[in-house]
Design a protein around this motif. Structure first.
Motif, PDB file in Angstrom:
ATOM      1  N   LEU A 135       0.838  -1.203   0.000  1.00  0.00           N
ATOM      2  CA  LEU A 135       0.000   0.000   0.000  1.00  0.00           C
ATOM      3  C   LEU A 135       0.879   1.262   0.000  1.00  0.00           C
ATOM      4  N   ILE A 136       1.879   1.268   0.875  1.00  0.00           N
ATOM      5  CA  ILE A 136       2.745   2.450   0.968  1.00  0.00           C
ATOM      6  C   ILE A 136       3.527   2.634  -0.329  1.00  0.00           C
ATOM      7  N   GLY A 137       4.020   1.514  -0.884  1.00  0.00           N
ATOM      8  CA  GLY A 137       4.749   1.584  -2.149  1.00  0.00           C
ATOM      9  C   GLY A 137       3.886   2.193  -3.245  1.00  0.00           C
ATOM     10  N   LEU A 138       2.610   1.796  -3.284  1.00  0.00           N
ATOM     11  CA  LEU A 138       1.699   2.333  -4.310  1.00  0.00           C
ATOM     12  C   LEU A 138       1.547   3.844  -4.188  1.00  0.00           C
ATOM     13  N   ILE A 139       1.362   4.297  -2.944  1.00  0.00           N
ATOM     14  CA  ILE A 139       1.202   5.746  -2.744  1.00  0.00           C
ATOM     15  C   ILE A 139       2.494   6.462  -3.167  1.00  0.00           C
ATOM     16  N   LEU A 140       3.644   5.886  -2.785  1.00  0.00           N
ATOM     17  CA  LEU A 140       4.917   6.550  -3.067  1.00  0.00           C
ATOM     18  C   LEU A 140       5.255   6.576  -4.559  1.00  0.00           C
ATOM     19  N   PHE A 141       4.845   5.536  -5.275  1.00  0.00           N
ATOM     20  CA  PHE A 141       5.090   5.502  -6.723  1.00  0.00           C
ATOM     21  C   PHE A 141       4.593   6.776  -7.390  1.00  0.00           C
ATOM     22  N   GLY A 142       3.449   7.271  -6.894  1.00  0.00           N
ATOM     23  CA  GLY A 142       2.803   8.424  -7.505  1.00  0.00           C
ATOM     24  C   GLY A 142       3.607   9.713  -7.374  1.00  0.00           C
ATOM     25  N   GLY A 143       4.584   9.738  -6.489  1.00  0.00           N
ATOM     26  CA  GLY A 143       5.351  10.965  -6.289  1.00  0.00           C
ATOM     27  C   GLY A 143       4.777  11.773  -5.141  1.00  0.00           C
ATOM     28  N   VAL A 144       5.424  12.920  -4.859  1.00  0.00           N
ATOM     29  CA  VAL A 144       5.006  13.690  -3.696  1.00  0.00           C
ATOM     30  C   VAL A 144       3.632  14.313  -3.941  1.00  0.00           C
ATOM     31  N   GLN A 145       3.452  14.934  -5.113  1.00  0.00           N
ATOM     32  CA  GLN A 145       2.170  15.604  -5.338  1.00  0.00           C
ATOM     33  C   GLN A 145       1.059  14.633  -5.710  1.00  0.00           C
ATOM     34  N   GLN A 146       1.351  13.771  -6.685  1.00  0.00           N
ATOM     35  CA  GLN A 146       0.302  12.879  -7.176  1.00  0.00           C
ATOM     36  C   GLN A 146       0.077  11.683  -6.261  1.00  0.00           C
ATOM     37  N   GLY A 147       1.051  11.383  -5.419  1.00  0.00           N
ATOM     38  CA  GLY A 147       0.911  10.234  -4.530  1.00  0.00           C
ATOM     39  C   GLY A 147       0.598  10.672  -3.107  1.00  0.00           C
ATOM     40  N   ILE A 148       1.654  11.182  -2.426  1.00  0.00           N
ATOM     41  CA  ILE A 148       1.507  11.480  -1.002  1.00  0.00           C
ATOM     42  C   ILE A 148       0.456  12.562  -0.768  1.00  0.00           C
ATOM     43  N   GLU A 149       0.547  13.654  -1.559  1.00  0.00           N
ATOM     44  CA  GLU A 149      -0.362  14.747  -1.268  1.00  0.00           C
ATOM     45  C   GLU A 149      -1.797  14.366  -1.612  1.00  0.00           C
ATOM     46  N   ARG A 150      -1.958  13.637  -2.711  1.00  0.00           N
ATOM     47  CA  ARG A 150      -3.313  13.223  -3.068  1.00  0.00           C
ATOM     48  C   ARG A 150      -3.889  12.301  -2.003  1.00  0.00           C
ATOM     49  N   ALA A 151      -3.056  11.378  -1.520  1.00  0.00           N
ATOM     50  CA  ALA A 151      -3.534  10.480  -0.464  1.00  0.00           C
ATOM     51  C   ALA A 151      -3.905  11.280   0.784  1.00  0.00           C
ATOM     52  N   SER A 152      -3.073  12.272   1.135  1.00  0.00           N
ATOM     53  CA  SER A 152      -3.372  13.066   2.338  1.00  0.00           C
ATOM     54  C   SER A 152      -4.648  13.870   2.157  1.00  0.00           C
ATOM     55  N   ARG A 153      -4.858  14.415   0.940  1.00  0.00           N
ATOM     56  CA  ARG A 153      -6.070  15.202   0.686  1.00  0.00           C
ATOM     57  C   ARG A 153      -7.321  14.371   0.888  1.00  0.00           C
ATOM     58  N   LEU A 154      -7.198  13.084   0.571  1.00  0.00           N
ATOM     59  CA  LEU A 154      -8.343  12.196   0.706  1.00  0.00           C
ATOM     60  C   LEU A 154      -8.462  11.696   2.147  1.00  0.00           C
ATOM     61  N   LEU A 155      -7.306  11.307   2.707  1.00  0.00           N
ATOM     62  CA  LEU A 155      -7.335  10.609   3.991  1.00  0.00           C
ATOM     63  C   LEU A 155      -7.503  11.541   5.186  1.00  0.00           C
ATOM     64  N   MET A 156      -6.925  12.748   5.101  1.00  0.00           N
ATOM     65  CA  MET A 156      -7.005  13.635   6.269  1.00  0.00           C
ATOM     66  C   MET A 156      -8.440  14.068   6.563  1.00  0.00           C
ATOM     67  N   PRO A 157      -9.218  14.515   5.553  1.00  0.00           N
ATOM     68  CA  PRO A 157     -10.612  14.826   5.865  1.00  0.00           C
ATOM     69  C   PRO A 157     -11.370  13.583   6.351  1.00  0.00           C
ATOM     70  N   ALA A 158     -11.058  12.416   5.756  1.00  0.00           N
ATOM     71  CA  ALA A 158     -11.719  11.186   6.208  1.00  0.00           C
ATOM     72  C   ALA A 158     -11.413  10.966   7.684  1.00  0.00           C
ATOM     73  N   LEU A 159     -10.154  11.170   8.046  1.00  0.00           N
ATOM     74  CA  LEU A 159      -9.740  10.985   9.436  1.00  0.00           C
ATOM     75  C   LEU A 159     -10.540  11.904  10.356  1.00  0.00           C
ATOM     76  N   PHE A 160     -10.680  13.144   9.910  1.00  0.00           N
ATOM     77  CA  PHE A 160     -11.364  14.111  10.763  1.00  0.00           C
ATOM     78  C   PHE A 160     -12.845  13.758  10.927  1.00  0.00           C
ATOM     79  N   VAL A 161     -13.466  13.339   9.832  1.00  0.00           N
ATOM     80  CA  VAL A 161     -14.884  12.972   9.907  1.00  0.00           C
ATOM     81  C   VAL A 161     -15.073  11.768  10.834  1.00  0.00           C
ATOM     82  N   ILE A 162     -14.201  10.769  10.687  1.00  0.00           N
ATOM     83  CA  ILE A 162     -14.312   9.579  11.553  1.00  0.00           C
ATOM     84  C   ILE A 162     -14.117   9.983  13.018  1.00  0.00           C
ATOM     85  N   LEU A 163     -13.129  10.839  13.244  1.00  0.00           N
ATOM     86  CA  LEU A 163     -12.827  11.261  14.614  1.00  0.00           C
ATOM     87  C   LEU A 163     -14.034  11.971  15.230  1.00  0.00           C
ATOM     88  N   ILE A 164     -14.625  12.898  14.482  1.00  0.00           N
ATOM     89  CA  ILE A 164     -15.784  13.622  15.009  1.00  0.00           C
ATOM     90  C   ILE A 164     -16.941  12.642  15.249  1.00  0.00           C
TER      91      ILE A 164
END
Ligand code: TRP
Length: 444
Positions: A135-164
């Protein structure tokens, strides 16, 4: 966003709230805030500046200064993230395992006292480890913007919604508010030097200081982007998530065990997540049924997994970027090499829990026998992180003339940081470093 994803981790969700409740509630929160904005934020800005100015990996950013100290600093800033990735991967693998076992209906197994000890020695870990690394390799393949940042854009709001969502659910349980009282009421009599030191290391670890992550991310910042606003965004998100997590974690504990004395709770995130929380979820069965409790546990482990994965991809990026830049290989090959090396390291470290007697009783110091895993945590997390922070301060002071243009003295924050980085912060970090060495390795 990627740096904020890195900052929000398992420590925010469990370790922070419980340590706050144990160590003076509102008083701890107050000290923590003071450290985040008074001590950690300047170091965070310094690391981003180093990256943005040099446009290099941590290794060559330090290497732009001549001298042995800086070469060592560059190596440390590359090796430290690698070793932290190794130990944090092991913990994340356990979370993935717990998530899977909850999904297939085994929550009752997880809640048994002997389960965790057996699970961390089991053969199934290898499968979970391979899945996580893929899973981590897949995200990293995408690069910083297309991989890590895109994953964070999706996952961070998800995290916040779940937390609330979890907060709202937990706060509807009887007795939940007793937990809030422990969390929020200030009790300054509990504050001593250990509590203060604990608050500082929690804050700097959580913000990813000394791990080379912020230098690396700084090197990708656009020329016109403002370092101070990024810094506030990262520190603010991290602190907000930690604070809100307390509104879930402590009410949950007190709803189930109203008589809890916070002093008796384990201060370690690992003990809480893997031993204490499954028990809490099982105690919810009379209230919401087995399926309901399993769903609550599943949601909680998903939350923790998301937090851990966004931290892990950031830290993998540091050795990856170094390989790519210094050996001049493609991102694909660098990703493959990095994930394979961390997989191997993580697998070896995961044998420290009984599978290999040699690694389980690896060394003795400070009056205790330690496993390889403990050794990695002691050396890289406890000892080297403050040293790396100190080296960043020294670097910034040495290169002051060129760096100061990135930290304009028209703003309060940067004027304060300029002063703090070249005066009391290095002294604090030096004291932490020396006292850790003394208490970890020499006292018995
Ligand atoms: N925020 C993480 C936590 O609280 C700590 C952390 C920051 C981290 N950056 C990281 C962990 C990178 C692993 C990798 O648990």
């Amino acid at each position: 966003m990627a740096a904020a994803g890195s900052a929000v981790g398992i420590g925010n969700l469990v370790g922070f709230p419980v340590n706050a409740a144990k160590n003076g509630g509102g008083a701890f929160l107050f000290i923590y805030l003071l450290f985040v904005f008074g001590v950690c934020l300047p170091v965070l800005l310094a690391e981003l500046t180093m990256g943005k100015h040099t446009r290099q990996t941590p290794m060559s950013a330090f290497g732009q200064q001549n001298g042995l100290t800086w070469r060592i600093a560059g190596w440390l800033a590359t090796l430290t993230p690698f070793m932290i990735a190794v130990f944090y991967s092991v913990i994340t693998v356990w979370i993935l395992g717990y998530l899977h076992l909850t999904a297939v209906g085994n929550l009752n197994q997880l809640a048994k006292p002997e389960f965790f000890g057996q699970f961390i020695q089991s053969d199934s870990l290898l499968m979970y480890m391979l899945a996580l690394i893929a899973l981590i390799g897949l995200i990293l393949f995408g690069g910083v913007q297309q991989g890590i940042e895109r994953a964070s854009r999706l996952l961070m709001p998800a995290l916040f919604v779940i937390l609330i969502g979890l907060c709202v659910f937990v706060l509807t349980l009887d007795n939940a508010t007793a937990g809030l009282a422990f969390y929020l009421t200030p009790d300054f009599s509990k504050v001593n030097i250990e509590v203060i030191n604990g608050a500082l290391s929690q804050a700097s670890f959580s913000l990813s200081l000394g791990m080379g992550i912020l230098i690396t991310y700084g090197s990708y910042l656009e020329d016109e982007s403002k370092i101070t606003s990024s810094g506030y965004m990262i520190a603010g998100t991290d602190t907000l998530v930690a604070f809100v997590a307390g509104l879930m974690t402590l009410p949950a504990i007190f709803a189930i065990y109203p008589e809890t004395d916070p002093a008796t709770l384990s201060g370690s995130s690992v003990g809480l997540v893997f031993s204490f929380f499954p028990k809490i979820f099982m105690e919810m069965v009379p209230l919401i049924g087995y399926t309901g409790a399993s769903i609550a546990a599943f949601v909680f482990f998903s939350l923790t997994l998301i937090a851990a994965v966004t931290s892990l991809v950031s830290i993998f990026e540091v050795p990856l970027a170094s390989l790519q830049d210094h050996i001049k290989i493609t991102r694909k090959s660098a990703t493959l090499i990095t994930v394979t090396l961390i997989l191997l390291g993580g697998w070896v470290a995961s044998q420290s829990f009984g599978r290999s007697p040699w690694l389980t009783e690896f060394v003795s110091y400070g009056g205790a026998t330690k496993s390889l895993f403990d050794l990695i945590v002691d050396v890289f997390y406890e000892t080297i992180l403050p040293l790396n922070g100190l080296l960043v301060c020294l670097y910034v002071s040495a290169k002051w003339q060129v760096l100061k243009s990135h930290l304009p003295d028209t703003e309060f924050t940067t004027r304060y940081s300029q002063l703090a980085l070249r005066s009391f912060i290095p002294i604090i970090l030096l004291v932490v470093f020396i006292s850790t060495i003394y208490s970890k390795y020499f006292i018995r």
